[in-house]
Design a protein around this motif. Sequence first.
Motif, short mmCIF file in Angstrom:
data_model
loop_
_atom_site.label_atom_id
_atom_site.label_comp_id
_atom_site.label_asym_id
_atom_site.label_seq_id
_atom_site.Cartn_x
_atom_site.Cartn_y
_atom_site.Cartn_z
N ASP A 142 46.28 33.63 40.45
CA ASP A 142 45.71 33.23 39.16
C ASP A 142 44.30 33.79 38.97
OD1 ASP A 142 48.02 31.88 38.62
OD2 ASP A 142 47.26 29.95 39.34
N ASP A 143 43.50 33.83 40.05
CA ASP A 143 42.13 34.34 39.94
C ASP A 143 42.13 35.84 39.64
OD1 ASP A 143 41.22 31.81 40.51
OD2 ASP A 143 40.99 32.20 42.66
N LEU A 144 42.99 36.59 40.34
CA LEU A 144 43.06 38.03 40.09
C LEU A 144 43.64 38.32 38.71
CD1 LEU A 144 42.66 40.89 41.18
CD2 LEU A 144 44.94 40.77 42.19
N TYR A 145 44.61 37.53 38.30
CA TYR A 145 45.21 37.72 36.97
C TYR A 145 44.19 37.43 35.87
CZ TYR A 145 48.95 37.60 33.47
OH TYR A 145 49.75 37.86 32.40
N LYS A 146 43.34 36.43 36.10
CA LYS A 146 42.30 36.11 35.13
C LYS A 146 41.23 37.20 35.10
CE LYS A 146 39.07 32.41 33.91
NZ LYS A 146 38.52 31.08 34.30
N LEU A 147 40.92 37.76 36.28
CA LEU A 147 39.94 38.85 36.34
C LEU A 147 40.45 40.09 35.62
CD1 LEU A 147 37.24 39.92 37.49
CD2 LEU A 147 38.50 40.59 39.56
N ALA A 148 41.75 40.36 35.71
CA ALA A 148 42.31 41.53 35.04
C ALA A 148 42.25 41.40 33.52
CB ALA A 148 43.75 41.73 35.49
N HIS A 149 42.21 40.15 33.00
CA HIS A 149 42.14 39.94 31.56
C HIS A 149 40.71 39.82 31.05
CE1 HIS A 149 46.40 39.01 31.98
NE2 HIS A 149 46.52 39.09 30.67
N ARG B 91 52.68 46.98 37.36
CA ARG B 91 51.42 47.42 36.74
C ARG B 91 50.30 47.29 37.75
NH1 ARG B 91 50.96 42.55 32.25
NH2 ARG B 91 51.38 40.82 33.65
N LEU B 92 49.23 48.03 37.51
CA LEU B 92 48.12 48.09 38.45
C LEU B 92 46.84 47.70 37.74
CD1 LEU B 92 50.01 50.97 38.96
CD2 LEU B 92 48.76 50.73 41.11
N PHE B 93 45.91 47.17 38.51
CA PHE B 93 44.57 46.85 38.02
C PHE B 93 43.56 47.44 38.99
CE2 PHE B 93 40.95 43.83 38.39
CZ PHE B 93 40.34 44.15 37.18
N ASP B 94 42.70 48.29 38.48
CA ASP B 94 41.71 48.99 39.31
C ASP B 94 42.40 49.78 40.41
OD1 ASP B 94 39.21 49.84 40.07
OD2 ASP B 94 38.77 48.07 41.28
N PHE B 95 43.54 50.41 40.05
CA PHE B 95 44.35 51.25 40.95
C PHE B 95 44.87 50.48 42.16
CE2 PHE B 95 41.37 54.27 38.87
CZ PHE B 95 42.30 54.94 38.09
N HIS B 96 45.09 49.19 41.98
CA HIS B 96 45.73 48.36 43.00
C HIS B 96 46.86 47.56 42.31
CE1 HIS B 96 42.81 49.25 46.14
NE2 HIS B 96 41.85 49.04 45.25
#
Length: 308
Positions: free
Chosen positions: A233-240, A107-112
């Motif tokens: 963890d920081d990026l995963y939290k930002l995606a949520h 899966r991608l977040f903000d096309f990354h």
Amino acid sequence: MTQLDAVIKPKTKRSKRFLESRAPKLSEDLKSAMIMKGGNTSQTVTQALKDIYSLKKPNAVLYKKKNITRPFEDSTSLEFFSKKTDCSLFLFGSHNKKRPNNLIFGRLFDFHVLDMIELGIEKYVSLSDIKGGKCPEGTKPMLVFAGEAFDTDNEHKRLKSLLIDFFRGPTVPAVRLAGLEHVLHFTAIDGKIYMRSYRCLLKKSGCRTPRIELDEIGPSFDFVLRRTHLASDDLYKLAHKQPKALKPKKKKNISHDVFGTKLGRVHMQKQDLSKLQTRKMKGLRKRRGEVVAEEQGGQPSKVAKVES
């Protein structure tokens, strides 16, 4: 800056509507998935991609041509296709001597690329090999996860979250009983993940609640977990993270007890009960002599009690 990253000004109403559909929204659209195969694939992988596409339709895009890319080494091509088709999920199939019959869920977040998990197919039964009735296209499945690993192991936790994102279907306000007809069951045991697909049959039981039977309709997979690429963890939290407009506003002076009963607290100013207006009854009226005596501070006389 690539051409897709450049600022594009619409010249027609159609292009304006297209750009508005791609713009950020408070409520996200349904997640779509792009399904593609690598430069070298086997018949098992090709058929597996088609079967998973049939489960995901109509919210999926199937690429029939081969794409020579390695997602774990370079994911730029996946991000390019994701931005082109507006897909936030992907499934990549490949086959080689070192990793035969390989599927990569991501899966991608903000096309990354956010998460990627590689699963190897050890045993596979296609959708056409199992005879019987099938579920209609676009049926929202019920997802069942069994196994202690889905609750304890970090990689299996992410895999569970990824599979929920991939197969969950549209968000609906209500569900009718007859619509609960497709079950996807995932079992994690002994280092393997078993995926089974069932059709839910409602039989007569002699009472109001029907008797439920599960009929396997395929596809059926036996997976083994291989490589993983998990977000920090920081990026995963930002995606949520959710926008403030979607967060429920806290209501003051409202609480709930242990039984779920809603309790409210009302604040009132201090009242002067001597000035409280009550119902005017004839028997409660003060006589004229009593009113004069109260003003003088003495006892009323017998003469004062007589009304004139």
